[in-house]
Design a protein around this motif. Structure first.
Motif, PDB file in Angstrom:
ATOM      1  N   MET A  47      85.966  57.499   2.004  1.00  0.00           N
ATOM      2  CA  MET A  47      85.209  58.423   2.859  1.00  0.00           C
ATOM      3  C   MET A  47      83.730  58.051   2.905  1.00  0.00           C
ATOM      4  N   ASP A  48      83.188  57.511   1.830  1.00  0.00           N
ATOM      5  CA  ASP A  48      81.788  57.085   1.816  1.00  0.00           C
ATOM      6  C   ASP A  48      81.485  56.068   2.911  1.00  0.00           C
ATOM      7  N   LYS A  49      82.499  55.380   3.385  1.00  0.00           N
ATOM      8  CA  LYS A  49      82.320  54.341   4.406  1.00  0.00           C
ATOM      9  C   LYS A  49      82.405  54.888   5.829  1.00  0.00           C
ATOM     10  N   ALA A  50      82.590  56.199   5.972  1.00  0.00           N
ATOM     11  CA  ALA A  50      82.815  56.794   7.292  1.00  0.00           C
ATOM     12  C   ALA A  50      81.581  56.800   8.185  1.00  0.00           C
ATOM     13  N   LYS A 104      91.959  60.777  10.710  1.00  0.00           N
ATOM     14  CA  LYS A 104      92.337  60.777  12.126  1.00  0.00           C
ATOM     15  C   LYS A 104      91.094  60.948  13.000  1.00  0.00           C
ATOM     16  N   ARG A 105      90.228  61.904  12.637  1.00  0.00           N
ATOM     17  CA  ARG A 105      89.023  62.131  13.437  1.00  0.00           C
ATOM     18  C   ARG A 105      88.035  60.968  13.324  1.00  0.00           C
ATOM     19  N   TRP A 106      87.994  60.346  12.166  1.00  0.00           N
ATOM     20  CA  TRP A 106      87.139  59.168  11.999  1.00  0.00           C
ATOM     21  C   TRP A 106      87.605  58.072  12.952  1.00  0.00           C
ATOM     22  N   GLU A 107      88.901  57.857  13.023  1.00  0.00           N
ATOM     23  CA  GLU A 107      89.430  56.838  13.925  1.00  0.00           C
ATOM     24  C   GLU A 107      89.099  57.187  15.377  1.00  0.00           C
ATOM     25  N   GLU A 108      89.223  58.453  15.744  1.00  0.00           N
ATOM     26  CA  GLU A 108      88.932  58.879  17.115  1.00  0.00           C
ATOM     27  C   GLU A 108      87.449  58.754  17.461  1.00  0.00           C
ATOM     28  N   LYS A 109      86.579  59.108  16.533  1.00  0.00           N
ATOM     29  CA  LYS A 109      85.137  59.123  16.796  1.00  0.00           C
ATOM     30  C   LYS A 109      84.454  57.789  16.502  1.00  0.00           C
ATOM     31  N   PHE A 112      80.945  58.716  11.501  1.00  0.00           N
ATOM     32  CA  PHE A 112      80.389  60.062  11.339  1.00  0.00           C
ATOM     33  C   PHE A 112      78.940  59.989  10.881  1.00  0.00           C
ATOM     34  N   SER A 113      78.228  61.068  11.126  1.00  0.00           N
ATOM     35  CA  SER A 113      76.862  61.175  10.620  1.00  0.00           C
ATOM     36  C   SER A 113      76.927  61.428   9.111  1.00  0.00           C
ATOM     37  N   PRO A 114      75.894  61.044   8.390  1.00  0.00           N
ATOM     38  CA  PRO A 114      75.867  61.300   6.946  1.00  0.00           C
ATOM     39  C   PRO A 114      75.997  62.785   6.596  1.00  0.00           C
ATOM     40  N   VAL A 115      75.436  63.662   7.411  1.00  0.00           N
ATOM     41  CA  VAL A 115      75.497  65.101   7.144  1.00  0.00           C
ATOM     42  C   VAL A 115      76.943  65.596   7.255  1.00  0.00           C
ATOM     43  N   PHE A 116      77.617  65.206   8.341  1.00  0.00           N
ATOM     44  CA  PHE A 116      79.016  65.603   8.503  1.00  0.00           C
ATOM     45  C   PHE A 116      79.865  65.030   7.381  1.00  0.00           C
ATOM     46  N   LEU A 117      79.652  63.775   7.070  1.00  0.00           N
ATOM     47  CA  LEU A 117      80.416  63.110   6.009  1.00  0.00           C
ATOM     48  C   LEU A 117      80.258  63.840   4.682  1.00  0.00           C
ATOM     49  N   LYS A 121      83.480  65.417   2.928  1.00  0.00           N
ATOM     50  CA  LYS A 121      83.848  64.840   1.630  1.00  0.00           C
ATOM     51  C   LYS A 121      83.899  65.925   0.550  1.00  0.00           C
ATOM     52  N   LYS A 122      82.953  66.848   0.590  1.00  0.00           N
ATOM     53  CA  LYS A 122      82.946  67.940  -0.381  1.00  0.00           C
ATOM     54  C   LYS A 122      84.213  68.775  -0.262  1.00  0.00           C
ATOM     55  N   GLN A 123      84.634  69.073   0.969  1.00  0.00           N
ATOM     56  CA  GLN A 123      85.848  69.865   1.167  1.00  0.00           C
ATOM     57  C   GLN A 123      87.079  69.147   0.605  1.00  0.00           C
TER      58      GLN A 123
END
Length: 154
Positions: A47-50, A104-109, A112-117, A121-123
């Motif tokens: 996820m850190d690579k998103a 799935k959303r990472w593949e679609e988009k 991601f922005s660092p804030v969203f990530l 990731k926390k969730q």
């Protein structure tokens, strides 16, 4: 009088046995614990690579999701394991907002922005922490926490 005592004993014994059946929980499972902690660490790393393009990380995502699918199958077949299995189904569901849904959303988009990530990731890591705590403790509090999360994600 003896007959009455016998009936009373059988009744009480039956109630105890049936009440225990409804609260059965799978015992601590070292394999489940190890795999869940390994998946948590790997998920966090992937996820850190998103913030980079998904296409650069597709192989790592596929490997992680395969590991998740293997654990889902393992958890499905353990007796008295409905709660853990339900949580793994949510984590592996691409239509939910946890692990597989994130990928799935990472593949679609694409990225991601660092804030969203950070929030996503926390969730995911919090959900995996709840699974780990439940596996280790198997107590009412950890069970209730996990059930609450499952209910929020239905």
């Amino acid at each position: 009088m003896k007959t009455l005592k016998s009936i009373y004993f059988i009744l009480i014994s039956s109630l105890i046995i049936f009440s225990c059946q409804s609260v059965k929980t799978a015992l601590f499972d070292q394999y489940s614990y190890q795999q869940t902690t390994a998946i948590k660490v790997e998920a966090s790393n992937v996820m850190d690579k998103a913030t980079t393009p998904f296409s650069n990380n597709k192989e790592a995502v596929e490997k992680l999701l395969l590991d998740v699918d293997k654990l889902v199958e393992y958890e499905k077949n353990k007796p008295n394991n409905e709660i853990t299995f339900a949580m793994w189904k949510i984590l592996s569901d691409k239509e939910k907002n946890l692990l597989a849904g994130f990928f799935k959303r990472w593949e679609e988009k694409g990225s991601f922005s660092p804030v969203f990530l950070q929030e996503a990731k926390k969730q995911v890591t919090d959900a995996l922490d709840l699974l780990i705590q439940y596996e280790v403790k198997k107590d009412k509090q950890s069970k209730d926490n996990l059930v609450d999360l499952i209910n929020l994600n239905k």
